[in-house]
Design a protein around this motif. Structure first.
Motif, PDB file in Angstrom:
ATOM      1  N   LYS A 246      93.237 -67.645  39.292  1.00  0.00           N
ATOM      2  CA  LYS A 246      91.823 -67.787  38.958  1.00  0.00           C
ATOM      3  C   LYS A 246      91.337 -66.594  38.140  1.00  0.00           C
ATOM      4  CE  LYS A 246      87.279 -68.472  41.064  1.00  0.00           C
ATOM      5  NZ  LYS A 246      86.522 -68.594  42.337  1.00  0.00           N
ATOM      6  N   ALA A 247      91.748 -65.387  38.570  1.00  0.00           N
ATOM      7  CA  ALA A 247      91.312 -64.176  37.874  1.00  0.00           C
ATOM      8  C   ALA A 247      91.841 -64.131  36.449  1.00  0.00           C
ATOM      9  CB  ALA A 247      91.753 -62.939  38.654  1.00  0.00           C
ATOM     10  N   PHE A 248      93.098 -64.503  36.267  1.00  0.00           N
ATOM     11  CA  PHE A 248      93.700 -64.433  34.941  1.00  0.00           C
ATOM     12  C   PHE A 248      93.369 -65.664  34.092  1.00  0.00           C
ATOM     13  CE2 PHE A 248      96.179 -61.204  37.047  1.00  0.00           C
ATOM     14  CZ  PHE A 248      96.376 -60.255  36.043  1.00  0.00           C
ATOM     15  N   GLY A 249      92.717 -66.622  34.685  1.00  0.00           N
ATOM     16  CA  GLY A 249      92.306 -67.791  33.916  1.00  0.00           C
ATOM     17  C   GLY A 249      90.870 -67.719  33.447  1.00  0.00           C
ATOM     18  N   GLU A 250      90.181 -66.654  33.805  1.00  0.00           N
ATOM     19  CA  GLU A 250      88.782 -66.511  33.418  1.00  0.00           C
ATOM     20  C   GLU A 250      88.654 -66.110  31.937  1.00  0.00           C
ATOM     21  OE1 GLU A 250      87.096 -63.757  36.140  1.00  0.00           O
ATOM     22  OE2 GLU A 250      86.846 -65.243  37.758  1.00  0.00           O
ATOM     23  N   GLU A 251      87.515 -66.439  31.363  1.00  0.00           N
ATOM     24  CA  GLU A 251      87.269 -66.212  29.932  1.00  0.00           C
ATOM     25  C   GLU A 251      87.243 -64.723  29.593  1.00  0.00           C
ATOM     26  OE1 GLU A 251      83.893 -67.360  26.547  1.00  0.00           O
ATOM     27  OE2 GLU A 251      83.838 -68.259  28.548  1.00  0.00           O
ATOM     28  N   GLU A 252      86.735 -63.902  30.497  1.00  0.00           N
ATOM     29  CA  GLU A 252      86.629 -62.472  30.244  1.00  0.00           C
ATOM     30  C   GLU A 252      88.000 -61.839  30.033  1.00  0.00           C
ATOM     31  OE1 GLU A 252      84.930 -58.883  29.511  1.00  0.00           O
ATOM     32  OE2 GLU A 252      83.954 -60.834  29.701  1.00  0.00           O
ATOM     33  N   TYR A 253      88.960 -62.256  30.868  1.00  0.00           N
ATOM     34  CA  TYR A 253      90.325 -61.728  30.719  1.00  0.00           C
ATOM     35  C   TYR A 253      90.898 -62.097  29.356  1.00  0.00           C
ATOM     36  CZ  TYR A 253      95.423 -61.754  31.013  1.00  0.00           C
ATOM     37  OH  TYR A 253      96.757 -61.590  30.738  1.00  0.00           O
ATOM     38  N   GLU A 254      90.694 -63.364  28.950  1.00  0.00           N
ATOM     39  CA  GLU A 254      91.225 -63.815  27.666  1.00  0.00           C
ATOM     40  C   GLU A 254      90.571 -63.050  26.508  1.00  0.00           C
ATOM     41  OE1 GLU A 254      93.680 -65.770  26.938  1.00  0.00           O
ATOM     42  OE2 GLU A 254      94.134 -66.190  29.053  1.00  0.00           O
ATOM     43  N   LYS A 255      89.273 -62.779  26.628  1.00  0.00           N
ATOM     44  CA  LYS A 255      88.584 -62.040  25.575  1.00  0.00           C
ATOM     45  C   LYS A 255      89.171 -60.638  25.418  1.00  0.00           C
ATOM     46  CE  LYS A 255      83.993 -64.237  25.624  1.00  0.00           C
ATOM     47  NZ  LYS A 255      82.547 -64.018  25.915  1.00  0.00           N
ATOM     48  N   GLN A 256      89.347 -59.964  26.548  1.00  0.00           N
ATOM     49  CA  GLN A 256      89.867 -58.601  26.499  1.00  0.00           C
ATOM     50  C   GLN A 256      91.306 -58.580  25.995  1.00  0.00           C
ATOM     51  OE1 GLN A 256      89.034 -55.947  29.811  1.00  0.00           O
ATOM     52  NE2 GLN A 256      87.493 -57.404  30.600  1.00  0.00           N
ATOM     53  N   LYS A 257      92.086 -59.552  26.437  1.00  0.00           N
ATOM     54  CA  LYS A 257      93.476 -59.612  26.000  1.00  0.00           C
ATOM     55  C   LYS A 257      93.554 -59.909  24.502  1.00  0.00           C
ATOM     56  CE  LYS A 257      97.868 -61.943  26.935  1.00  0.00           C
ATOM     57  NZ  LYS A 257      98.549 -63.007  27.717  1.00  0.00           N
TER      58      LYS A 257
ATOM     59  N   TYR B 101      97.143 -54.990  35.240  1.00  0.00           N
ATOM     60  CA  TYR B 101      97.212 -54.189  36.467  1.00  0.00           C
ATOM     61  C   TYR B 101      95.822 -54.022  37.075  1.00  0.00           C
ATOM     62  CZ  TYR B 101      98.277 -50.321  39.603  1.00  0.00           C
ATOM     63  OH  TYR B 101      98.403 -49.519  40.705  1.00  0.00           O
ATOM     64  N   GLU B 102      94.840 -53.732  36.220  1.00  0.00           N
ATOM     65  CA  GLU B 102      93.484 -53.503  36.730  1.00  0.00           C
ATOM     66  C   GLU B 102      92.896 -54.772  37.323  1.00  0.00           C
ATOM     67  OE1 GLU B 102      91.409 -51.976  33.397  1.00  0.00           O
ATOM     68  OE2 GLU B 102      92.246 -49.946  33.575  1.00  0.00           O
ATOM     69  N   ILE B 103      93.141 -55.909  36.635  1.00  0.00           N
ATOM     70  CA  ILE B 103      92.633 -57.181  37.174  1.00  0.00           C
ATOM     71  C   ILE B 103      93.380 -57.533  38.460  1.00  0.00           C
ATOM     72  CG2 ILE B 103      92.454 -59.655  36.746  1.00  0.00           C
ATOM     73  CD1 ILE B 103      92.055 -58.993  33.785  1.00  0.00           C
ATOM     74  N   GLY B 104      94.722 -57.347  38.403  1.00  0.00           N
ATOM     75  CA  GLY B 104      95.528 -57.642  39.596  1.00  0.00           C
ATOM     76  C   GLY B 104      95.174 -56.741  40.758  1.00  0.00           C
ATOM     77  N   LEU B 105      94.932 -55.458  40.462  1.00  0.00           N
ATOM     78  CA  LEU B 105      94.578 -54.504  41.514  1.00  0.00           C
ATOM     79  C   LEU B 105      93.286 -54.902  42.196  1.00  0.00           C
ATOM     80  CD1 LEU B 105      95.254 -51.858  42.930  1.00  0.00           C
ATOM     81  CD2 LEU B 105      93.950 -50.662  41.157  1.00  0.00           C
ATOM     82  N   PHE B 106      92.359 -55.416  41.424  1.00  0.00           N
ATOM     83  CA  PHE B 106      91.094 -55.848  42.012  1.00  0.00           C
ATOM     84  C   PHE B 106      91.315 -56.997  42.999  1.00  0.00           C
ATOM     85  CE2 PHE B 106      87.375 -58.673  41.952  1.00  0.00           C
ATOM     86  CZ  PHE B 106      86.408 -57.792  42.418  1.00  0.00           C
ATOM     87  N   VAL B 107      92.185 -57.956  42.616  1.00  0.00           N
ATOM     88  CA  VAL B 107      92.424 -59.124  43.476  1.00  0.00           C
ATOM     89  C   VAL B 107      93.347 -58.765  44.634  1.00  0.00           C
ATOM     90  CG1 VAL B 107      93.316 -61.480  43.560  1.00  0.00           C
ATOM     91  CG2 VAL B 107      92.099 -60.684  41.522  1.00  0.00           C
ATOM     92  N   VAL B 108      94.495 -58.170  44.270  1.00  0.00           N
ATOM     93  CA  VAL B 108      95.512 -57.874  45.300  1.00  0.00           C
ATOM     94  C   VAL B 108      95.040 -56.753  46.210  1.00  0.00           C
ATOM     95  CG1 VAL B 108      97.884 -57.116  45.684  1.00  0.00           C
ATOM     96  CG2 VAL B 108      97.347 -58.653  43.776  1.00  0.00           C
ATOM     97  N   GLY B 109      94.404 -55.743  45.622  1.00  0.00           N
ATOM     98  CA  GLY B 109      93.990 -54.577  46.408  1.00  0.00           C
ATOM     99  C   GLY B 109      93.074 -54.939  47.549  1.00  0.00           C
ATOM    100  N   ASN B 110      92.154 -55.874  47.306  1.00  0.00           N
ATOM    101  CA  ASN B 110      91.230 -56.261  48.374  1.00  0.00           C
ATOM    102  C   ASN B 110      91.966 -56.883  49.547  1.00  0.00           C
ATOM    103  OD1 ASN B 110      88.993 -55.356  47.005  1.00  0.00           O
ATOM    104  ND2 ASN B 110      88.582 -57.325  46.009  1.00  0.00           N
ATOM    105  N   SER B 111      92.923 -57.786  49.248  1.00  0.00           N
ATOM    106  CA  SER B 111      93.684 -58.446  50.327  1.00  0.00           C
ATOM    107  C   SER B 111      94.533 -57.437  51.094  1.00  0.00           C
ATOM    108  CB  SER B 111      94.582 -59.537  49.732  1.00  0.00           C
ATOM    109  OG  SER B 111      93.813 -60.542  49.101  1.00  0.00           O
ATOM    110  N   ILE B 112      95.216 -56.562  50.345  1.00  0.00           N
ATOM    111  CA  ILE B 112      96.067 -55.570  50.993  1.00  0.00           C
ATOM    112  C   ILE B 112      95.236 -54.587  51.808  1.00  0.00           C
ATOM    113  CG2 ILE B 112      97.709 -53.690  50.575  1.00  0.00           C
ATOM    114  CD1 ILE B 112      98.910 -56.413  50.125  1.00  0.00           C
ATOM    115  N   MET B 113      94.059 -54.243  51.288  1.00  0.00           N
ATOM    116  CA  MET B 113      93.189 -53.294  51.991  1.00  0.00           C
ATOM    117  C   MET B 113      92.800 -53.822  53.367  1.00  0.00           C
ATOM    118  SD  MET B 113      91.895 -50.351  51.930  1.00  0.00           S
ATOM    119  CE  MET B 113      92.143 -49.950  50.196  1.00  0.00           C
TER     120      MET B 113
END
Length: 681
Positions: A8-19, A116-128
């Protein structure tokens, strides 16, 4: 959950714009460098072509690219000039490509940083959340941190489309990339104590090597054995860790390498999962090596005394590791408390097996059977397996009789039928006695002959049988000769009993003169050997009969051990011995004169069959508990044993007086013969 969140995070429009913004800069920079190299090549007479493999240069003459054939037709000087220019272009292109690669590397790092930053936001919360939950377990927190970094390193596999990672039809054994990545993050739930109340208690009857310490399983994939940490399986020690493990020691010792594995784990206080091939010295295959697990477990071994002493005497580790020994008695007092407990056991058995209930008479018969098993009126057995077998069979007879309750007659039937299935050897011996192949007299009287009683145990059946014992006495100095011993058919205890007889005779009759006696004792028709001293009193009666020349009643059988003072000592199997002789007398007809002499101490132990008890009550059969030899010889001969007078004499006409008179005659004749021999010499 992460797969859904990451996709979901990597499918958002903001990620595509930045990439796209990052990659657009890369393409612009790349094109800039390509334009520069194209201009430089054009000045030197080359055109630039690009492909997936890279870029290459073609010579241009008069505005058109030439082929290899056209190049070959050019003058040598022109070809040499083109080659020199080609080297210049290649060198410039190489430098330019380095710049392009550097830009590409930088762009890639920026994209990875974005991921990494997008993944860290998603994964980091679960791991935390997990790290907070397991904050009291530092090793778990460290593991979760490493797991987070690994997920971030492989974040692409979590959000790429499933179709991009499908197996190749040419390589069916190749696993999907996503599956391989996700497999690393699975949890092998080794032991689950979520529903455990208190310390675990594990009981097992198959303590093999792998069952004790655990194992690593393998899977066959296209002929290759493969494994992973999800195939690590726990053993009994893992299951019992923090609690108790109960094993049958015989089962443990029968399993190869199991005993050593258990001892090693207890000594090191660690559970090591290892391949049995290494223990056997076979070819070692590549495998996992799980980390040793700390062990805190109490191991209880259940077994018999024999195995305990074998291990205690021959295994030094056993003494150190198993220091507490507990003996369980196979019998207990027959009191109200224990009788009620046995009745409760019967009720619990009925509820568990869903059999018919036992009425009070059936319970009484079971209690009686429990006393019979231990051969003691005042005790009952604690061998509940034997009791359970009786309960099962009694219930079966109740069902066959179409009764709603198990009654006393059903319990008796079960006991009788069990004996019938196991008493073939006893039946054959009875037939031999009936046919006089084994000679046993039960009428009249015989000098120097008496019926003794033996107990035979075939493993699942114990019974008594009469045996003829004879004694002959004559002049000489040989003393008592045990014919069984001379034939190497006598055991140590029986030999001791014969020596006790010699002590009794010497004490009784040789105070004023040497004992000039030769005597031979034999168990007639004994072909299998004999041991034990329970026939020592019987042998003495036969000797006294032979010396006094007074016949012994053959209708009375005798058992009992004696000491040198002529006192009776208790023996084993009294009930079986009495029943064995009663069975013979009943077959020949009860006359009211038949019976058995036993030591007085055994009277309280008798647990006899109903038919024997009824015969005794009605006076058709007799049981004589006695304390001394004198009591027994009077019952057997109807002649007084005799009271000792002065100077070693006894009352006239008594057994002892007749014995001492014969011994004096033997001594006189022996002395006269010795004197005559000296005079002749």
């Amino acid at each position: 959950d992460l797969i859904v969140s990451v996709k979901k995070a990597f499918g958002e429009e903001e990620y595509e714009k930045q990439k796209n913004k990052i990659t657009a800069g890369y393409e612009k920079e790349k094109q800039k460098h390509l334009d520069e190299i194209s201009k430089s090549a054009e000045k030197l007479g080359f055109a630039v072509k690009s492909s997936n493999a890279g870029i290459y240069f073609l010579p241009v003459i008069d505005g058109e690219m030439i082929s290899e054939e056209q190049y070959a037709q050019l003058p040598e000087e022109r070809q040499q000039k083109i080659q020199e220019n080609s080297k210049i272009v290649q060198a410039e292109a190489s430098e330019m490509m380095k710049k392009v690669k550097a830009v590409e590397k930088e762009i890639k790092k920026r994209v990875e940083r974005l991921e990494y930053e997008i993944g860290l936001f998603v994964v980091g919360n679960s791991i935390m959340d997990l790290k907070k939950k397991y904050s009291d377990h530092p090793e778990v927190v460290i593991y979760l941190e490493k797991m987070k970094e690994d997920i971030l390193d492989n974040i692409k596999t979590l959000y790429e489309d499933e179709e991009d990672n499908e197996q190749s039809p040419m390589f069916p054994w190749g696993a999907k990339k996503r599956e391989e990545t996700i497999k690393k993050y699975r949890v092998n739930l080794f032991i689950d104590h979520a529903k455990q109340k208190g310390a675990p208690v594990i009981v097992d009857f198959n303590p093999s090597f792998y069952n004790i310490v655990g194992k690593v399983e393998y899977q066959n994939e296209m002929g290759n054995l493969v494994t992973d940490y999800m195939k690590i399986k726990p053993g009994l020690l893992h299951q019992a860790n923090g609690g108790y493990l109960i094993l049958q020691v015989e089962d443990l010792l029968k399993k190869p390498f199991a005993w050593d594995a258990l001892k090693r784990s207890l000594k090191t206080r660690e559970i090591e999962i290892e391949n049995l091939r290494e223990q056997q010295g076979n070819v070692v295959i590549a495998s996992l090596k799980p980390q040793n697990i700390p062990l805190d477990c109490k191991v209880i071994l259940v077994g018999g005394n024999y195995i305990y002493h074998v291990l205690y005497d021959n295994d030094e580790d056993f003494k150190k590791l198993f220091r507490i020994k507990v003996d369980f008695d196979v019998e207990t007092e027959k009191n109200i408390k224990n009788i009620k407990l046995m009745a409760k056991f019967i009720r619990s058995f009925v509820d568990r097996e869903e059999t018919h209930h036992f009425d009070k008479y059936a319970v009484a018969e079971v209690i009686q059977y429990c006393s019979r098993v231990v051969s003691d009126q005042a005790k009952i057995t604690t061998k509940y397996n034997e009791v359970a077998e009786l309960l099962i069979e009694a219930s079966a007879w109740s069902e066959l009789s179409e009764d709603t309750l198990v009654k006393g007659e059903h319990v008796k039937k079960a006991i009788t039928e069990k004996e019938y299935r196991s008493n073939l050897y006893e039946v054959k011996l009875d037939e031999m006695i009936d046919q006089d192949l084994l000679m046993i007299d039960t009428t009249e009287g015989k000098v120097g002959q008496i019926n003794g009683l033996a107990v035979l145990d075939t493993g699942d059946h114990t019974f008594g049988k009469p045996v003829r014992i004879t004694a002959t006495t004559y002049m000489g100095r040989s003393g008592i000769i045990n014919i069984e011993k001379e034939a190497s058919m006598s055991g140590k205890i029986h030999n001791k009993g014969v020596q006790v007889l010699a002590g009794y005779l010497g004490h009784k009759y040789a105070q004023d003169m040497p004992l000039s006696l030769s005597c031979r004792i034999s168990f007639e028709q004994n072909y299998s050997g004999i041991d034990g001293d329970s026939a020592s009193s019987t042998e003495l009666y036969a000797i006294l009969s032979s010396l006094s020349e007074i016949p012994i009643k053959q209708s009375i059988a005798v058992t009992g051990s004696i000491n040198q003072w002529g006192e009776l000592q208790p023996i084993g199997g009294a009930s079986f011995k009495i029943e064995g002789f009663f069975k013979l007398c009943k077959a020949r007809g009860l006359t009211g004169t038949q019976g058995v002499i036993i030591p007085w101490q055994n009277a309280k132990e008798l647990v006899l069959k109903d038919e024997v008890i009824e015969a005794v009550k009605s006076g058709k059969f007799h049981i004589y508990p006695i304390k001394t030899i004198d009591e027994g010889i009077e019952i057997l001969t109807d002649v007084p044993a005799g009271r000792e007078l002065k100077h070693g004499r006894y009352s006239e006409g008594t057994i002892h007086q007749r014995c001492i008179e014969k011994l004096k005659r033997f001594h006189k004749e022996h002395t006269r013969g010795a004197k005559q021999k000296v005079e002749e010499e």
